[in-house]
Design a protein around this motif. Structure first.
Motif, PDB file in Angstrom:
ATOM      1  N   GLN A  76      -1.247  -8.195   0.082  1.00  0.00           N
ATOM      2  CA  GLN A  76      -0.385  -7.298  -0.708  1.00  0.00           C
ATOM      3  C   GLN A  76       0.992  -7.907  -0.936  1.00  0.00           C
ATOM      4  O   GLN A  76       1.577  -7.747  -2.009  1.00  0.00           O
ATOM      5  CB  GLN A  76      -0.268  -5.948  -0.010  1.00  0.00           C
ATOM      6  N   PHE A  79       1.075 -10.497  -3.724  1.00  0.00           N
ATOM      7  CA  PHE A  79       1.144  -9.944  -5.088  1.00  0.00           C
ATOM      8  C   PHE A  79       2.017  -8.695  -5.059  1.00  0.00           C
ATOM      9  O   PHE A  79       1.510  -7.577  -5.134  1.00  0.00           O
ATOM     10  CB  PHE A  79      -0.248  -9.589  -5.604  1.00  0.00           C
ATOM     11  N   PRO A  80       3.300  -8.843  -4.896  1.00  0.00           N
ATOM     12  CA  PRO A  80       4.178  -7.674  -4.681  1.00  0.00           C
ATOM     13  C   PRO A  80       4.408  -6.866  -5.965  1.00  0.00           C
ATOM     14  O   PRO A  80       5.459  -6.948  -6.597  1.00  0.00           O
ATOM     15  CB  PRO A  80       5.466  -8.302  -4.158  1.00  0.00           C
ATOM     16  N   LEU A  81       3.409  -6.089  -6.363  1.00  0.00           N
ATOM     17  CA  LEU A  81       3.523  -5.290  -7.572  1.00  0.00           C
ATOM     18  C   LEU A  81       3.908  -3.863  -7.213  1.00  0.00           C
ATOM     19  O   LEU A  81       3.258  -3.235  -6.381  1.00  0.00           O
ATOM     20  CB  LEU A  81       2.179  -5.269  -8.313  1.00  0.00           C
ATOM     21  N   LYS A  86       6.018   3.358  -5.758  1.00  0.00           N
ATOM     22  CA  LYS A  86       5.468   3.456  -4.393  1.00  0.00           C
ATOM     23  C   LYS A  86       5.721   2.151  -3.638  1.00  0.00           C
ATOM     24  O   LYS A  86       5.938   1.107  -4.245  1.00  0.00           O
ATOM     25  CB  LYS A  86       3.981   3.760  -4.457  1.00  0.00           C
ATOM     26  N   PRO A  87       5.684   2.205  -2.295  1.00  0.00           N
ATOM     27  CA  PRO A  87       5.952   0.981  -1.520  1.00  0.00           C
ATOM     28  C   PRO A  87       4.884  -0.082  -1.764  1.00  0.00           C
ATOM     29  O   PRO A  87       3.751   0.233  -2.161  1.00  0.00           O
ATOM     30  CB  PRO A  87       5.930   1.461  -0.071  1.00  0.00           C
ATOM     31  N   ILE A  88       5.256  -1.324  -1.480  1.00  0.00           N
ATOM     32  CA  ILE A  88       4.342  -2.449  -1.698  1.00  0.00           C
ATOM     33  C   ILE A  88       3.096  -2.311  -0.827  1.00  0.00           C
ATOM     34  O   ILE A  88       1.981  -2.507  -1.285  1.00  0.00           O
ATOM     35  CB  ILE A  88       5.050  -3.785  -1.373  1.00  0.00           C
ATOM     36  N   LEU A  89       3.303  -1.963   0.447  1.00  0.00           N
ATOM     37  CA  LEU A  89       2.157  -1.871   1.373  1.00  0.00           C
ATOM     38  C   LEU A  89       1.553  -0.464   1.312  1.00  0.00           C
ATOM     39  O   LEU A  89       2.194   0.506   1.717  1.00  0.00           O
ATOM     40  CB  LEU A  89       2.593  -2.191   2.798  1.00  0.00           C
ATOM     41  N   GLY A  90       0.334  -0.391   0.787  1.00  0.00           N
ATOM     42  CA  GLY A  90      -0.365   0.899   0.722  1.00  0.00           C
ATOM     43  C   GLY A  90      -1.162   1.126   1.993  1.00  0.00           C
ATOM     44  O   GLY A  90      -2.255   0.575   2.159  1.00  0.00           O
ATOM     45  N   PRO A  92      -2.833   3.818   3.485  1.00  0.00           N
ATOM     46  CA  PRO A  92      -4.163   4.462   3.583  1.00  0.00           C
ATOM     47  C   PRO A  92      -5.350   3.530   3.290  1.00  0.00           C
ATOM     48  O   PRO A  92      -6.298   3.491   4.074  1.00  0.00           O
ATOM     49  CB  PRO A  92      -4.064   5.616   2.592  1.00  0.00           C
ATOM     50  N   PRO A  93      -5.338   2.765   2.189  1.00  0.00           N
ATOM     51  CA  PRO A  93      -6.499   1.870   1.986  1.00  0.00           C
ATOM     52  C   PRO A  93      -6.572   0.738   3.012  1.00  0.00           C
ATOM     53  O   PRO A  93      -7.650   0.218   3.298  1.00  0.00           O
ATOM     54  CB  PRO A  93      -6.313   1.326   0.574  1.00  0.00           C
ATOM     55  N   MET A  94      -5.397   0.356   3.567  1.00  0.00           N
ATOM     56  CA  MET A  94      -5.412  -0.693   4.599  1.00  0.00           C
ATOM     57  C   MET A  94      -6.141  -0.219   5.848  1.00  0.00           C
ATOM     58  O   MET A  94      -6.754  -1.010   6.575  1.00  0.00           O
ATOM     59  CB  MET A  94      -3.977  -1.091   4.981  1.00  0.00           C
TER      60      MET A  94
END
Lengths: 168, 470
Positions: A76, A79-81, A86-90, A92-94
């Protein structure tokens, strides 16, 4: 050193034998009780066996979790999109991938731990007799070579149906 | 051996072990016939699969709907079966003993599921540009309505991660089977005669039965059992998301994965109960498998059948009450449209029939009632997977925003029938082969049970007295 194996048809006789061994000065470190099916702990007056199996899955889980965390965070951040502010690090999916990594690490290390704690492959397993899986109780003992006869007599007096010994 | 007030004949651990080892050493003619029949059907299934792949390839999903349903069925029944052993050991239920090994032997079906899972991977596109649980999406696509927003590229989603889950589950189940069976394999090794003695010895790994070995054995079985439970729920849930829910545009249902996990618990228990009945009936093992074993399982089966309804209702009522066009289309696709007969049958067999059967005390407390309910559930679960997976695989454009048109029913052709029969038979075939290598009874657990159990007089009757070491 020598190994002696006494075979008992009755569990009670085996329990008497362990008491006799302790009275003769042998400790739980010297003898081992072999059974074909599990008996409640302490049935033969033996010490409670210790193991470190629980440490293995713990280490595996930490390693698996760390690897998964590194993988998800690194990809993540590579590719810092930013989308929708929203924050870079998501997180819940992690969690799903970290859960997978944790479980896989824990399982692999548990299997490793079982091999290690059970000493598999055990090339120098002590004395054994197939009658143990038929219901006999086996008591194996490590003693000095000059004590073999005394130990054999002790086991026979306690009710051993058969006694064998081997020197190493 | 005399019967004692309906508490079953008196059995000593030694006489049981000798009897069970004798049974294990023989392969009855009926068993061989079952091996041949299921083996041939399995072969037929492989031929059906090859012909399907040669004719249709892996470009379109629709021809593979019944294949996916078969994989989901095996995952939700046979692969879930070891959970019965895990859960009953965890709660120290004494009536578990004759059924735990049956449950564990089903672990080998995981290998078949893992193999059948590979073609499914080719049928599901990458997570890029569509709604999934995973992290991958094309940077220029906005998927904001999911709540969880996967917007960054993680290679291999969803294929790599669901494969890791399934492989971990199968590895865990096989490790559990091996560890649990190790003392019994030592008995097979030590028994005089028997062609499988050498293999048993190799798998037993110089097991001697020392107190430490038993202690590590018990701890390992507990640990692997716990991991299996954690993995099974996750694997079934994510499988149902990636291979059904995510393939239907607009299908957003947080209850569905949980309902599928619950269905796997129900299917796993039904598999074990029905197999226990077959083992008792055709193995002539009435002296070891009694009414109390079926009775104990029947109460859980009844509870799971009620929960099946509860979970289904929770998912259904949101769509029914919402009444958005996409929700109405989803209800048509999955329940009341082209697959209505299949859905109604699945509903009846997964909930109504087991509920109405097990409601009666006399049926629950019998050796035939719970297996009958289990049979209903096993058929119902298959139909349930068909209506979900065949319907999901018949949707063409999975990247669309919503499901605007309900595709017509996709009826099975000859190849589908071959694949379904072959897949289910393949699972049974593997079970039968594994049950020749590993005793179908957990010998050490049964022997321990006989040792800790006694029937004693109490006033004018006789009661079972259980020894509880912990």
């Amino acid at each position: 050193m020598a190994h002696v194996l006494g075979l008992f048809r009755e569990a009670e006789a085996a329990a008497v034998a362990t008491e006799a061994l302790q009275q003769a000065g042998y400790t739980n470190e010297n003898f081992e009780v072999l059974t074909g099916s599990p008996y409640p702990e302490g049935s033969f007056g033996e010490r409670v066996a210790r193991h470190r199996l629980y440490v293995f899955p713990f280490i595996g889980a930490i390693l698996g979790f760390s690897t998964a965390l590194l993988l998800t965070v690194a990809t993540q951040l590579a590719f810092p999109l930013v989308s929708g502010g929203k924050p870079i690090l998501g997180i819940p999916p992690m969690i799903i991938i970290m859960y997978e990594g944790t479980m896989l690490g824990a399982i692999l290390f548990t299997v490793l731990g079982i091999f290690f704690e059970s000493r598999i492959p055990n090339m120098r397993a002590g004395l054994y007799d197939p009658r143990i899986t038929e219901g006999y109780i086996g008591i194996t003992l490590t003693c000095a070579e000059d004590r073999i006869n005394a130990v054999e007599q002790l086991l026979r007096r306690a009710g051993a149906e058969d006694v064998r010994s081997a020197q190493r | 051996m005399a019967h004692r007030d309906g508490h079953g004949p008196e059995v000593t651990p030694e006489s049981f072990t000798q009897d069970a080892l004798g049974l294990h050493a023989r392969t009855p003619p009926g068993y061989k016939k079952a091996l041949w029949v299921t083996g041939l059907l399995f072969l037929l299934g492989i031929i059906g699969f090859v012909l399907r792949a040669a004719g249709d390839g892996f470009e379109r999903r629709e021809p593979w709907g019944y294949f996916a349903a078969t994989v989901a069925y095996l995952l939700g029944t046979a692969v879930a079966a070891p959970l019965v052993a895990v859960a009953l050991r965890l709660v120290k239920a004494h009536w578990r003993r004759p059924m735990v090994r049956i449950a564990e032997v089903y672990s080998v079906v995981g290998l078949l599921v893992l193999l059948m899972f590979v073609p499914l991977l080719f049928l599901v596109p990458s997570a890029a540009g569509r709604r999934t649980l995973w992290l991958q999406a094309e940077p220029d696509k906005t998927l904001g309505s999911l709540g969880v927003v996967p917007r960054l590229v993680l290679p291999g989603a969803p294929h790599v991660y669901i494969t890791i889950l399934l492989a971990s589950l199968v590895l865990c189940a096989l490790a559990l089977l091996w560890l649990s069976a190790r003392p019994d394999l030592a008995m097979v090794r030590d028994a005089r005669g028997g062609r499988l003695r050498g293999l048993g010895g190799w798998m037993a790994g110089k097991w001697r039965g020392s107190r430490k070995e038993w202690k590590v054995h018990r701890a390992g079985v507990g640990l692997l059992g716990g991991f299996f439970f954690l993995l099974l729920v996750g694997t079934v849930a994510f499988f149902s998301v990636d291979f059904a829910l995510a393939l239907v545009p607009g299908w957003k249902d947080s209850v569905f994965p949980a309902a599928q996990a619950l269905s796997a618990l129900q299917g796993g228990l039904a598999t074990v109960v029905f197999t226990l009945y077959l083992v008792r009936r055709f193995g002539h093992l009435e002296r070891y498998i009694h009414m109390e074993h079926f009775w104990g399982a029947s109460k859980i089966l009844l509870a799971l059948s009620l929960l099946w309804f509860y979970f289904w209702w929770s998912g259904f009522v949101v769509f029914w009450y919402g009444r958005l066009p996409v929700e109405q289309n989803l209800l048509q696709l999955l329940m009341f449209g082209p697959y209505r007969p299949v859905f109604l049958l699945a509903f009846a067999l997964n909930f109504l029939a087991p509920f109405l059967t097990l409601l009666w005390n006399g049926v629950r407390r019998s050796t035939w009632g719970p297996p009958l309910a289990a049979f209903f559930i096993l058929v119902g679960t298959f139909l349930d997977k068909v209506r979900i997976y065949v319907a999901a695989y018949s949707v063409e454009d999975i990247a669309a925003h919503t499901l605007e048109k309900v595709p017509p029913a996709h009826l099975p052709d000859v190849f589908d029938l071959m694949i379904m029969a072959g897949g289910v038979s393949g699972g049974i075939f593997l079970f039968l082969v594994a049950a020749r290598l590993v005793p179908i009874f957990s010998l050490w657990e049964m022997a321990e049970g006989f040792r800790l159990r006694a029937v004693r007089p109490f006033l004018r009757t006789r009661l079972v007295v259980l020894g509880k070491p912990d």
